[in-house]
Design an enzyme around this catalytic site. Structure first.
Site, mmCIF file in Angstrom:
data_model
loop_
_atom_site.group_PDB
_atom_site.id
_atom_site.type_symbol
_atom_site.label_atom_id
_atom_site.label_comp_id
_atom_site.label_asym_id
_atom_site.label_seq_id
_atom_site.Cartn_x
_atom_site.Cartn_y
_atom_site.Cartn_z
ATOM 1 N N ASP A 190 -98.279 0.646 9.086
ATOM 2 C CA ASP A 190 -97.211 0.577 10.074
ATOM 3 C C ASP A 190 -95.853 0.667 9.381
ATOM 4 O OD1 ASP A 190 -95.647 -0.495 12.515
ATOM 5 O OD2 ASP A 190 -97.716 -0.614 13.220
ATOM 6 N N HIS A 213 -91.581 -3.365 13.762
ATOM 7 C CA HIS A 213 -92.818 -3.143 14.501
ATOM 8 C C HIS A 213 -94.038 -3.685 13.774
ATOM 9 C CE1 HIS A 213 -96.081 -0.640 16.339
ATOM 10 N NE2 HIS A 213 -95.384 -0.864 17.420
ATOM 11 N N SER A 236 -99.765 -0.319 21.265
ATOM 12 C CA SER A 236 -99.692 -0.674 19.851
ATOM 13 C C SER A 236 -99.740 -2.174 19.642
ATOM 14 C CB SER A 236 -98.412 -0.132 19.238
ATOM 15 O OG SER A 236 -97.304 -0.729 19.833
#
Length: 772
Positions: free
Chosen positions: A177, A247, A478
């Site tokens: 990520d 994120h 996600s």
């Protein structure tokens, strides 16, 4: 967050004859046409073919004018018997190109080549596909409670200071990520030591390297100088800014965070596996963007170190645009290699389930979520309630089927049409860790997501934010994916002998169908941690080793000594419900019955992939010799047609005929409500296989019943039921997204994406801010 990935279109076929009221402009249809593959060699991805044969230099990052010559940066996927790809590399360099990376586990190269060379390159007999180096982007807490993690079978109690039961101890989860903030308190263990054991970064500036005439491949031999230098070059363990986008930290905390907070005002945001080890593999930058080349490199790092670090699970909350079938998409190939190496790969489905006009969109599953080997996860809205009875599938969650395109032997464009997603999990307004960085003057800086959308992602929590305990809320598939990744870690702690496809079957079989949603919206249903753990504990703990050693055969009992099939119900938050008793097999089949999980099915071999009537065997080859530990470091993979064998045994129920032919308006086939199909199977309906499903001379018997007649997405047709059927999703410049919800690329916001003048609209506001 998730963005569209494929060409746009809509379902046609003999079973769907009604309700067409609007056609998208012909210009859109023209851009959706797949560039036909050459007569020999491999295919050229559609967007790459358009640029190679286009009239002008395009505005994409993977094409560049170099001294008056148009160069493109691409991934070349090969099926050469030579693992070093010596001839292919020499051809590229001799022709004026460069080899930037050799992806050994994927059997691919990242290259710079003159655009004029692409067609010739694709015609080589050792080339499967040529793909542009597309961008990538990030696509007793509440979470514990609603997923069924707080039952007597999983964790009997959980507070912000203590808990007991399964927690993922000893299992490694790789988070591929935007990075993971190692110093965040969410990642401390009970002794106050971080569980983020490695931080590595693959952000190498590949797209800035347009040098020609080089071959930049290196040897990854364990213990070699090249390996030592490479590991030093990617080490990110001591960086002060390990996740400036924010994120990856949130994703990691959802999967494996621990709510060890001092402030009484902070919520209990314990993740699913709060003592699992975390391996941060950064492939997305401070804006949530990256490339498929860097993503593949990250995946291959995980494969290489998986046995060394006991990395059993990998989470990919990112997505790539692709016009390609799973068979030739390089990102899918990398994910498939990870599965073959025994890693359970969990992927976000995408956030493209709703158009900006409020219509439901089918066919929006992103790559690599469209690969049959991975566990593809959609999102549900729990409506701020601990009761699972009110959950609904999020509007933004991508629907199936998969829409990969390929050209068959007759020159006709075909589509994969695989059943996806596999299941759904909570993904709406999930509160978890928020990354921050500290400057030399000790000022705390919010990550980009939190800073940009503070009023939506941070302020609504109304809590005192203390470094390093900061929190924010995110939505999207996600965020649902790491919920499942954390669950996989719990299953492997409970039973270390499970294989990736067996874990997928357990998760599907024990899921709870959400009423009112079909197979393409929710797969087998809502994640049920309680049931999955119960079933995992009932099975043998040597299945994986028995498969590797060839000591288990089709139909052998998988039940542990003294165990029987558990009661096929779960009780979560005082409500008892039936398991779905559904699993997907072969891409387009629905299978059921206890024999599916109590008797060994050869499809549980992680090296076997079956879809579209194709069965492949992908075997890892390990480094050996000297002081190198045996069967530890993967050197390469060998991919061949699988030998004749039984795939599914007699006694398993095939529900394809029960579902019927796919008809949207009749709610049959792939559009059948999951709850209805599950109820029929529980009542005893469905055809019990007398002979099983057999691969014989390359032909799979009983193939393609549910998707019989083909479900073809046909150039952006809109149905009068308010459902848009889309041929995958077209992304600007072929972007890989981070599945989280933010889309801010060149001023494009909320999913208005363009390619060659075509506009495709998706409503991503729910994936960013959450849905009501």
């Amino acid at each position: 967050m998730n963005l569209p990935t494929r060409d746009s279109a809509a379902i046609e076929g003999s079973t769907i004859r009604r309700g067409f009221i609007h056609l998208v402009a012909s210009a859109f249809a023209a851009t959706a046409a797949l560039v036909a593959a050459p007569a020999q060699g491999g295919e050229v991805a559609r967007e790459l073919g358009e640029i190679v044969h286009g009239p002008a230099i395009p505005r994409v990052r993977w094409a560049r004018d170099v001294n008056g010559t148009l160069f493109v940066q691409a991934l070349v996927l090969s099926d050469s018997a030579d693992s070093s790809l010596t001839d292919l590399r020499a051809f590229i360099v001799h022709a004026g190109g460069s080899v930037l990376k050799r992806h050994i586990a994927t059997h691919a190269l990242t290259v710079n080549v003159p655009a004029s060379l692409v067609d010739e390159l694709s015609r080589r007999s050792d080339v499967l596909s040529v793909t542009p180096n597309r961008n990538t982007h990030r696509t007793a807490s509440t979470l514990e409670t609603i997923t069924g993690s707080l039952t007597s079978h999983v964790r009997t109690n959980s507070t912000k200071t203590s808990y007991s039961g399964l927690d993922g101890t000893g299992i490694g989860i790789a988070i591929v990520d935007s990075g993971v903030m190692k110093s965040h308190d969410a990642f401390l263990n009970g002794s106050g030591v971080t569980r983020v054991l490695r931080n590595v970064s693959m952000l190498h500036t590949t797209l800035a390297n347009w040098t020609t005439g080089i071959d930049a491949t290196t040897s990854p031999m364990p213990g070699s100088l090249a390996e030592t230098q490479y590991e030093a070059s990617i080490a990110n363990d001591r960086s002060a800014d390990q996740d400036t986008f924010g994120h990856g930290t949130h994703v990691a905390a959802v999967a494996a965070g621990r709510a060890k907070y001092y402030a009484s005002s902070t919520p209990d945001t314990t993740g699913i596996a709060p003592n699992a080890n975390i391996y941060d593999v950064q492939v997305l930058d401070s804006t949530g963007s990256g490339t498929i080349s860097d993503t593949i490199e990250g995946i291959e790092w995980v494969i290489y170190h998986a046995k060394q670090y006991n990395i059993r699970v990998m989470n990919l909350s990112l997505a790539s645009s692709s016009s390609q079938t799973w068979q030739t998409d390089p990102l899918c190939a990398a994910a498939r290699s990870a599965t073959a190496a025994g890693i359970t790969v969990v992927v976000a489905a995408g956030n493209f389930g709703l158009s900006t006009t409020g219509q439901e969109v089918y066919g929006g599953i992103s790559s690599p979520g469209d690969d049959p080997s991975v566990i593809t996860v959609g999102a549900v809205n729990y409506h701020n309630s601990l009761s699972r009875s009110v959950d609904t599938v999020d509007h933004f969650s991508s629907r199936g089927p998969t829409r990969g395109s390929y050209v068959d032997a007759s020159g006709v464009s075909q589509h994969d049409n695989l059943l996806k997603p596999d299941l759904v999990a909570p993904g709406n307004r999930i509160v978890s860790g928020a990354a921050m960085s500290v400057t030399l003057l000790l000022f705390d800086n919010w990550n980009k997501l939190a800073n940009t959308y503070y009023s939506n992602l941070v302020a609504p929590l109304n809590i005192r934010q203390i470094y390093p305990q900061t929190q924010m809320q995110l939505s999207g598939t996600s965020i649902a994916a790491p919920v499942v990744a954390g669950t996989a870690a719990l299953l492997l702690q409970a039973n270390p002998g499970l294989t990736p496809p067996l874990i997928k079957a357990i998760l599907q079989y024990t899921a709870q169908p959400v009423p009112g949603f079909n197979l393409l919206e929710q797969g087998a249903g809502l994640l049920n941690v309680d049931g999955a753990v119960v079933l995992a504990r009932a099975l043998r703990t040597d299945v994986a080793s028995a498969i590797t050693g060839g000591k288990i055969s089709a139909g052998s009992s998988m039940l542990a000594a003294g165990m029987s099939m558990p009661t096929q119900t779960s009780t979560v938050n005082g409500v008892t419900f039936n398991w779905s008793r559904i699993a997907f097999a072969g891409g387009g089949h629905i299978v059921s019955k206890a024999a599916l999980v109590t008797e060994y099915q050869p499809i549980y071999d992680p090296r076997v992939t079956w879809a579209d009537g194709i069965v492949r065997l992908r075997q890892p080859i390990y480094w050996s010799g000297g002081v190198i530990p045996p069967n530890t470091y993967v050197r390469r993979f060998v991919d061949t047609a699988a030998p004749n064998q039984t795939l599914i045994t007699a006694g398993v129920v095939m529900a394809d005929g029960l579902a019927g032919s796919s008809d949207l308006t009749a709610h049959t086939g792939m559009f059948v409500p999951t709850a209805s199909l599950s109820g029929w199977l529980i009542a005893g309906s469905g055809a019990t296989l007398a002979q099983g499903v057999v691969l014989n001379e390359g032909v799979v018997l009983n193939e393609g019943v549910v998707l019989n007649e083909g479900v073809v997405l046909n150039e952006g047709v809109v149905l009068n039921e308010g459902i848009t059927l889309c041929e995958g999703i077209v992304l600007n410049e072929g972007v890989v997204l981070n599945e989280g919800g933010l889309l801010d690329l060149g001023g494009l916001l909320y999913g208005v994406l363009s390619l060659v003048g075509t506009i495709v609209n998706f409503d991503l506001t729910g994936a960013l801010y959450g849905e009501p």
